[in-house]
Design a protein around this motif. Structure first.
Motif, PDB file in Angstrom:
ATOM      1  N   ILE A  54       0.837  -1.206   0.000  1.00  0.00           N
ATOM      2  CA  ILE A  54       0.000   0.000   0.000  1.00  0.00           C
ATOM      3  C   ILE A  54       0.867   1.250   0.000  1.00  0.00           C
ATOM      4  O   ILE A  54       0.620   2.199  -0.732  1.00  0.00           O
ATOM      5  N   ALA A  55       1.913   1.282   0.843  1.00  0.00           N
ATOM      6  CA  ALA A  55       2.830   2.419   0.863  1.00  0.00           C
ATOM      7  C   ALA A  55       3.762   2.343  -0.355  1.00  0.00           C
ATOM      8  O   ALA A  55       4.025   1.253  -0.857  1.00  0.00           O
ATOM      9  N   PRO A  56       4.256   3.510  -0.784  1.00  0.00           N
ATOM     10  CA  PRO A  56       3.815   4.857  -0.452  1.00  0.00           C
ATOM     11  C   PRO A  56       2.443   5.135  -1.056  1.00  0.00           C
ATOM     12  O   PRO A  56       1.921   4.307  -1.813  1.00  0.00           O
ATOM     13  N   VAL A  57       1.863   6.296  -0.768  1.00  0.00           N
ATOM     14  CA  VAL A  57       0.501   6.561  -1.249  1.00  0.00           C
ATOM     15  C   VAL A  57       0.436   6.542  -2.771  1.00  0.00           C
ATOM     16  O   VAL A  57      -0.591   6.190  -3.352  1.00  0.00           O
ATOM     17  N   THR A  58       1.517   6.943  -3.444  1.00  0.00           N
ATOM     18  CA  THR A  58       1.674   6.719  -4.885  1.00  0.00           C
ATOM     19  C   THR A  58       3.131   6.347  -5.146  1.00  0.00           C
ATOM     20  O   THR A  58       4.045   6.920  -4.560  1.00  0.00           O
ATOM     21  N   LEU A  59       3.347   5.393  -6.026  1.00  0.00           N
ATOM     22  CA  LEU A  59       4.710   5.020  -6.391  1.00  0.00           C
ATOM     23  C   LEU A  59       5.339   6.100  -7.258  1.00  0.00           C
ATOM     24  O   LEU A  59       4.646   6.771  -8.033  1.00  0.00           O
ATOM     25  N   PRO A  60       6.653   6.294  -7.173  1.00  0.00           N
ATOM     26  CA  PRO A  60       7.333   7.243  -8.063  1.00  0.00           C
ATOM     27  C   PRO A  60       7.164   6.835  -9.528  1.00  0.00           C
ATOM     28  O   PRO A  60       6.931   5.660  -9.841  1.00  0.00           O
ATOM     29  N   ALA A  61       7.288   7.801 -10.414  1.00  0.00           N
ATOM     30  CA  ALA A  61       7.142   7.536 -11.848  1.00  0.00           C
ATOM     31  C   ALA A  61       8.142   6.481 -12.302  1.00  0.00           C
ATOM     32  O   ALA A  61       9.319   6.537 -11.959  1.00  0.00           O
ATOM     33  N   GLY A  62       7.644   5.497 -13.058  1.00  0.00           N
ATOM     34  CA  GLY A  62       8.495   4.446 -13.588  1.00  0.00           C
ATOM     35  C   GLY A  62       8.730   3.266 -12.671  1.00  0.00           C
ATOM     36  O   GLY A  62       9.332   2.271 -13.077  1.00  0.00           O
ATOM     37  N   VAL A  63       8.232   3.336 -11.430  1.00  0.00           N
ATOM     38  CA  VAL A  63       8.439   2.248 -10.465  1.00  0.00           C
ATOM     39  C   VAL A  63       7.278   1.252 -10.559  1.00  0.00           C
ATOM     40  O   VAL A  63       6.117   1.639 -10.632  1.00  0.00           O
ATOM     41  N   THR A  64       7.597  -0.029 -10.541  1.00  0.00           N
ATOM     42  CA  THR A  64       6.615  -1.117 -10.620  1.00  0.00           C
ATOM     43  C   THR A  64       6.711  -1.982  -9.376  1.00  0.00           C
ATOM     44  O   THR A  64       7.805  -2.242  -8.873  1.00  0.00           O
ATOM     45  N   ALA A  65       5.551  -2.421  -8.865  1.00  0.00           N
ATOM     46  CA  ALA A  65       5.532  -3.297  -7.691  1.00  0.00           C
ATOM     47  C   ALA A  65       4.435  -4.338  -7.835  1.00  0.00           C
ATOM     48  O   ALA A  65       3.413  -4.097  -8.482  1.00  0.00           O
ATOM     49  N   VAL A  66       4.657  -5.495  -7.228  1.00  0.00           N
ATOM     50  CA  VAL A  66       3.634  -6.540  -7.145  1.00  0.00           C
ATOM     51  C   VAL A  66       3.479  -6.924  -5.682  1.00  0.00           C
ATOM     52  O   VAL A  66       4.407  -6.778  -4.887  1.00  0.00           O
ATOM     53  N   TYR A  67       2.288  -7.416  -5.320  1.00  0.00           N
ATOM     54  CA  TYR A  67       2.047  -7.781  -3.930  1.00  0.00           C
ATOM     55  C   TYR A  67       0.989  -8.866  -3.845  1.00  0.00           C
ATOM     56  O   TYR A  67       0.239  -9.141  -4.795  1.00  0.00           O
ATOM     57  N   GLY A  68       0.922  -9.478  -2.686  1.00  0.00           N
ATOM     58  CA  GLY A  68      -0.126 -10.428  -2.360  1.00  0.00           C
ATOM     59  C   GLY A  68      -0.412 -10.336  -0.877  1.00  0.00           C
ATOM     60  O   GLY A  68       0.452  -9.938  -0.090  1.00  0.00           O
ATOM     61  N   TYR A  69      -1.642 -10.680  -0.483  1.00  0.00           N
ATOM     62  CA  TYR A  69      -1.961 -10.660   0.944  1.00  0.00           C
ATOM     63  C   TYR A  69      -2.973 -11.762   1.261  1.00  0.00           C
ATOM     64  O   TYR A  69      -3.717 -12.242   0.399  1.00  0.00           O
ATOM     65  N   ALA A  70      -2.964 -12.163   2.515  1.00  0.00           N
ATOM     66  CA  ALA A  70      -3.919 -13.129   3.044  1.00  0.00           C
ATOM     67  C   ALA A  70      -4.588 -12.509   4.255  1.00  0.00           C
ATOM     68  O   ALA A  70      -3.971 -11.731   4.996  1.00  0.00           O
ATOM     69  N   GLY A  71      -5.856 -12.838   4.446  1.00  0.00           N
ATOM     70  CA  GLY A  71      -6.569 -12.277   5.574  1.00  0.00           C
ATOM     71  C   GLY A  71      -7.984 -12.783   5.623  1.00  0.00           C
ATOM     72  O   GLY A  71      -8.332 -13.791   5.018  1.00  0.00           O
ATOM     73  N   ALA A  72      -8.828 -12.057   6.335  1.00  0.00           N
ATOM     74  CA  ALA A  72     -10.240 -12.379   6.437  1.00  0.00           C
ATOM     75  C   ALA A  72     -11.030 -11.074   6.300  1.00  0.00           C
ATOM     76  O   ALA A  72     -10.650 -10.062   6.898  1.00  0.00           O
ATOM     77  N   PRO A  73     -12.053 -11.070   5.457  1.00  0.00           N
ATOM     78  CA  PRO A  73     -12.583 -12.218   4.711  1.00  0.00           C
ATOM     79  C   PRO A  73     -11.980 -12.382   3.307  1.00  0.00           C
ATOM     80  O   PRO A  73     -12.530 -13.141   2.504  1.00  0.00           O
ATOM     81  N   GLU A  74     -10.860 -11.689   2.995  1.00  0.00           N
ATOM     82  CA  GLU A  74     -10.359 -11.682   1.629  1.00  0.00           C
ATOM     83  C   GLU A  74      -8.911 -12.131   1.508  1.00  0.00           C
ATOM     84  O   GLU A  74      -8.111 -11.960   2.435  1.00  0.00           O
ATOM     85  N   LEU A  75      -8.582 -12.651   0.327  1.00  0.00           N
ATOM     86  CA  LEU A  75      -7.221 -12.834  -0.159  1.00  0.00           C
ATOM     87  C   LEU A  75      -7.079 -11.951  -1.387  1.00  0.00           C
ATOM     88  O   LEU A  75      -8.065 -11.648  -2.075  1.00  0.00           O
ATOM     89  N   GLY A  76      -5.849 -11.533  -1.714  1.00  0.00           N
ATOM     90  CA  GLY A  76      -5.708 -10.669  -2.877  1.00  0.00           C
ATOM     91  C   GLY A  76      -4.301 -10.626  -3.434  1.00  0.00           C
ATOM     92  O   GLY A  76      -3.330 -10.952  -2.752  1.00  0.00           O
TER      93      GLY A  76
END
Length: 237
Positions: A54-76
């Motif tokens: 989630i951080a930073p509130v916006t990524l700098p120009a040209g920066v790429t990120a991937v993520y995954g999370y587990a929790g309740a009631p969702e996975l993503g």
């Protein structure tokens, strides 16, 4: 024995002074003061790598990120791309309480940044496919719904590797297969994202609020809305 003239003594003194000045102005060797600025620059670059889920509130120009999370009631899982004026995010969520899946495209625009605290409103558009399973949620209903997701992300950099987050999400689902069905949530909360090194960050977050829904006209209800998650993200570029 030859006696040195005052002129030769003056010339020798000036030459020695010039040599000493040149030695002081020479670039520092490794481990000396000159290397401090290089190490500081490297440290600042490493600090700027904080944030992928989630951080930073916006990524700098040209920066790429991937993520995954587990929790309740969702996975993503999600993909973030920083642009010159905003950030775009593509994400997929699976609600294992309802056996529903959501695909969304989200935009963020930074509206405030004072160096420590930053803020960005968000707006997402997507579609939800709900199986209608009532095994974990006895008030669930099936259908295909259009999702509009306004929200807000606030980041407070409290340390070199730590950002505290404030989160507001207001997802609104409107029935496509059943035009009378509706679902809306108002969730607020927060979390913390910590930089682990090697462009990897970890997230812990939770939200609490209200959820209103109806399957058809005349049958509506309101209940507690909530969510908790733990995520891991990495910057690719």
């Amino acid at each position: 024995m030859t006696r040195s003239s005052p002129r030769s003594v003056l010339v020798s003194t000036l030459l020695l002074a010039s040599a000493a000045f040149a030695q002081q102005g020479a670039p520092g060797q490794p481990g000396e003061a000159g290397s401090v600025s290089v190490e500081q620059t490297a440290m600042e670059s490493a600090e700027d790598r904080l944030g992928a889920v989630i951080a930073p509130v916006t990524l700098p120009a040209g920066v790429t990120a991937v993520y995954g999370y587990a929790g309740a009631p969702e996975l993503g899982v999600g993909f973030r791309q920083g642009l010159s004026l905003l950030e775009l995010e593509a994400r997929a969520r699976f609600n294992w309480f309802q056996l529903s899946a959501a695909l969304e495209l989200v935009g963020r625009v930074k509206v405030m940044d004072n160096g420590t605290v930053s803020m960005a409103p968000t707006l997402g558009l997507g579609v939800v496919f709900n199986s209608g399973s009532t095994y974990m949620d006895d008030q669930n209903f099936s259908g295909v719904l259009l999702r509009l997701s306004p929200g807000l992300v606030v980041g407070w950099r409290v340390a070199e590797t730590v950002t505290l987050l404030g989160l507001v999400d207001v997802p609104v689902d409107v029935g496509l297969s059943k035009s009378e069905s509706r679902r809306a949530q108002v969730l607020g909360g927060g979390g913390v994202e910590v930089y682990l090194g090697n462009d990897v960050s970890i997230l812990l977050a939770g939200q609490l609020g209200l959820e209103t829904f109806r399957e058809r006209v005349g049958l509506s209800d309101t209940r507690l809305g909530w969510g908790v998650k733990a995520g891991l993200g990495a910057r690719l570029f």
